[in-house]
Design a protein around this motif. Structure first.
Motif, short mmCIF file in Angstrom:
data_model
loop_
_atom_site.label_atom_id
_atom_site.label_comp_id
_atom_site.label_asym_id
_atom_site.label_seq_id
_atom_site.Cartn_x
_atom_site.Cartn_y
_atom_site.Cartn_z
N UNK A 82 0.81 -1.21 0.00
CA UNK A 82 0.00 0.00 0.00
C UNK A 82 0.85 1.27 0.00
N UNK A 83 2.09 1.13 0.51
CA UNK A 83 2.96 2.31 0.63
C UNK A 83 3.85 2.53 -0.59
N UNK A 84 3.84 1.59 -1.54
CA UNK A 84 4.65 1.76 -2.73
C UNK A 84 5.79 0.79 -2.85
N UNK A 85 5.78 -0.25 -2.04
CA UNK A 85 6.81 -1.28 -2.14
C UNK A 85 8.00 -1.03 -1.25
N UNK A 86 8.93 -2.00 -1.26
CA UNK A 86 10.11 -1.90 -0.40
C UNK A 86 10.99 -0.73 -0.85
N UNK A 87 11.68 -0.16 0.12
CA UNK A 87 12.55 0.97 -0.15
C UNK A 87 13.96 0.48 -0.46
N UNK A 88 14.55 1.03 -1.51
CA UNK A 88 15.93 0.70 -1.82
C UNK A 88 16.84 1.39 -0.81
N UNK A 89 18.03 0.84 -0.60
CA UNK A 89 18.94 1.36 0.42
C UNK A 89 19.26 2.83 0.23
N UNK A 90 19.40 3.27 -1.03
CA UNK A 90 19.80 4.66 -1.25
C UNK A 90 18.63 5.63 -1.08
N UNK A 91 17.40 5.11 -1.04
CA UNK A 91 16.24 5.99 -0.93
C UNK A 91 16.11 6.59 0.45
N UNK A 92 16.51 5.88 1.46
CA UNK A 92 16.31 6.35 2.83
C UNK A 92 17.46 5.96 3.71
N UNK A 93 17.13 5.56 4.91
CA UNK A 93 18.16 5.17 5.86
C UNK A 93 18.83 3.88 5.40
N UNK A 94 20.07 3.63 5.82
CA UNK A 94 20.76 2.40 5.42
C UNK A 94 19.97 1.16 5.79
N UNK A 95 19.94 0.21 4.86
CA UNK A 95 19.24 -1.04 5.14
C UNK A 95 20.09 -1.89 6.07
N UNK A 96 19.50 -3.00 6.50
CA UNK A 96 20.21 -3.91 7.40
C UNK A 96 21.46 -4.44 6.73
N UNK A 97 22.57 -4.42 7.43
CA UNK A 97 23.86 -4.88 6.92
C UNK A 97 23.80 -6.36 6.57
N UNK A 98 24.45 -6.72 5.47
CA UNK A 98 24.47 -8.13 5.06
C UNK A 98 25.19 -9.01 6.06
N UNK A 99 26.08 -8.43 6.85
CA UNK A 99 26.81 -9.20 7.86
C UNK A 99 26.13 -9.18 9.21
N UNK A 100 24.87 -8.79 9.22
CA UNK A 100 24.13 -8.70 10.48
C UNK A 100 24.09 -10.05 11.18
N UNK A 101 24.45 -10.07 12.45
CA UNK A 101 24.49 -11.32 13.20
C UNK A 101 23.11 -11.66 13.75
N UNK A 102 22.68 -12.92 13.68
CA UNK A 102 21.38 -13.31 14.22
C UNK A 102 21.31 -13.07 15.72
N UNK A 103 20.09 -12.80 16.18
CA UNK A 103 19.88 -12.59 17.61
C UNK A 103 19.66 -13.93 18.29
N UNK A 104 19.45 -13.91 19.61
CA UNK A 104 19.22 -15.14 20.36
C UNK A 104 17.85 -15.71 20.05
N UNK A 105 17.63 -16.97 20.45
CA UNK A 105 16.35 -17.62 20.24
C UNK A 105 15.23 -16.86 20.92
N UNK A 106 15.54 -16.28 22.10
CA UNK A 106 14.50 -15.57 22.84
C UNK A 106 14.06 -14.35 22.05
N UNK A 107 15.02 -13.66 21.37
CA UNK A 107 14.66 -12.50 20.59
C UNK A 107 13.86 -12.90 19.36
N UNK A 108 14.21 -14.06 18.78
CA UNK A 108 13.46 -14.53 17.62
C UNK A 108 12.03 -14.85 18.02
N UNK A 109 11.84 -15.37 19.22
CA UNK A 109 10.50 -15.73 19.65
C UNK A 109 9.63 -14.51 19.90
N UNK A 110 10.29 -13.36 20.15
CA UNK A 110 9.52 -12.16 20.50
C UNK A 110 9.07 -11.46 19.24
N UNK A 111 8.26 -12.13 18.43
CA UNK A 111 7.82 -11.54 17.19
C UNK A 111 6.34 -11.65 16.98
#
Length: 418
Positions: free
Chosen positions: A384-413
């Protein structure tokens, strides 16, 4: 003269070795295991010679204060090597094990503490309550509350005694309980009746009863006030619930926003700020009650504290989307065209929503989260908002080397629950 047969030599009896057998306890172990055990015993002896148990526990606390739970666990285990029945060390190792996700280890350590001292020290019961679910958790929290109330009654009895005697009692038990501790424990039980045991007969009545008990012991407990708001929302008493919610947020959010002021110490603020997970629920409730600006403040502070939680990015995008939609509806209801300033505001909200939701989706995939309804809703909103934003359009996107969080953080979704 015939030769006589030579008599057989009598074997001399072996001399008994009265020296202690150094290998007792090594039977059945491999050479590597024996070496490891010997090294452990040597380290244990060296530790006992170099540090006292109290010094090791001080080191443990320092590491815990800096959130280095791995190091805290090493110091605490060394303390238990020297004194295996030290109650403070057992309590601390139980808490550390919970933080590291070593739940079986935590259970063993905490149950050992219960065995040694069932009627003194409430924290072991609080940690056991966190580890368990449903009625088991309620039982542990209830035992902890019983210990807390007994300790508070004892404190009142000795209130007229000399200050030195009170200090001695604190040193012996390593914890001086307060009415706030009782309030927090009652909140823990109330939350179980709002979630795990919500389908049990009389769950709603028990939930409210325990929240009221929590407020009785600490009427300005933000967690208790928020729980009452959740309870009232679940019973369709929205306006009354909103009053409790805003009172709860008002007790900590302004101070947190002003924490940079010279007169306010970070420690003072943190003592009043609810846990991270509780503040995610705060944001959900604020969104549900259409307090969008306050929700934004809460979510921004959560992202500054930890930007690895998918749900916070998702909620940030959702609240911007709702603000964007509400602004457009208001102008349409007024039957006039939007001013240039209003159009810029709408565009800013739209782009902010796209940015947050884009990051939420990318982080969701990076962390391999498992909350399909949240992902589908984020994709719907992005559509509805016009699709995903490319990295250069706004704030930097999530880094490709982003480390996964703990299982507890994954469950909090989980999306929008009370």
């Amino acid at each position: 003269m015939g030769g006589q047969a030579k008599g057989k030599k009598k074997n001399k009896p072996k001399r008994k070795d009265h020296r202690p057998n150094q290998d007792v306890g090594f039977v059945g172990l491999s050479p590597q295991e024996r070496m490891k055990l010997r090294m452990h015993e040597k380290a244990k002896k060296k530790t006992a010679e170099k540090y006292s148990v109290q010094q090791l526990l001080e080191k443990t606390q320092e590491s815990m204060d800096s959130f280095d739970f791995e190091m805290a666990g090493l110091f605490c285990q060394r303390a238990l090597d020297v004194d295996s029945n030290n109650l403070q060390a057992l309590d601390m190792l139980g808490h550390i094990s919970c933080e590291l996700g070593h739940m079986q280890k935590a259970k063993e350590v905490l149950l050992r503490a219960v065995e040694l001292s069932p009627d003194v020290g409430h924290s072991k019961y609080m940690n056991l309550g966190q580890i368990h679910t449903g009625q088991e958790a309620v039982d542990y929290y209830s035992r902890g509350i019983h210990v807390l109330l007994s300790a508070l009654e004892k404190q009142e009895t000795v209130a007229q005694a000399a200050a030195g005697a009170a200090a001695a009692m604190t040193d012996e038990h390593h914890e001086l309980p307060t009415a706030k501790d009782v309030s927090v424990a009652y909140c823990s039980i109330a939350e179980i009746y709002l979630t795990d045991l919500c389908m049990e007969e009389g769950a709603a009545e028990k939930c409210r009863e325990f929240i009221e008990r929590a407020l009785k012991y600490h009427h300005d407990n933000p967690e208790a006030l928020q729980l009452m708001a959740s309870y009232l929302f679940s019973t369709e008493k929205i306006q009354e619930g909103k009053q409790y919610l805003l009172k709860s947020v008002g007790l900590w959010l302004p101070a947190q926003k002003e924490s940079a002021a010279p007169c306010t110490t970070e420690e003072d603020v943190q003592n009043e700020v609810p846990p991270y997970e509780s503040r995610i629920t705060t944001a959900k409730l604020l969104i549900e009650s259409e307090e969008y600006e306050t929700a934004v403040d809460v979510l921004e502070s959560l992202l500054e504290e930890d930007d690895e939680v998918v749900q916070v990015w998702y909620l940030s995008g959702w609240v911007c989307y709702l603000q964007w939609g509400k602004a457009k509806e208001q102008r349409e209801a007024e039957g006039r065209g939007a001013t240039e300033e209003e159009q810029e505001e709408w565009k800013a909200l739209q782009e902010a929503a796209r940015s947050y939701l884009t990051n939420a989706k990318k982080l969701y995939n990076k962390l391999r989260c498992d909350d399909q309804p949240m992902l589908e809703h984020a994709e719907q909103l992005l559509g509805e908002l016009g699709g995903e934003m490319e990295a250069e359009e706004g704030e930097p996107a999530v880094d490709d080397d982003y480390e996964p969080c703990s299982d507890e953080e994954e469950d909090d979704g989980t999306p929008m629950e009370h």
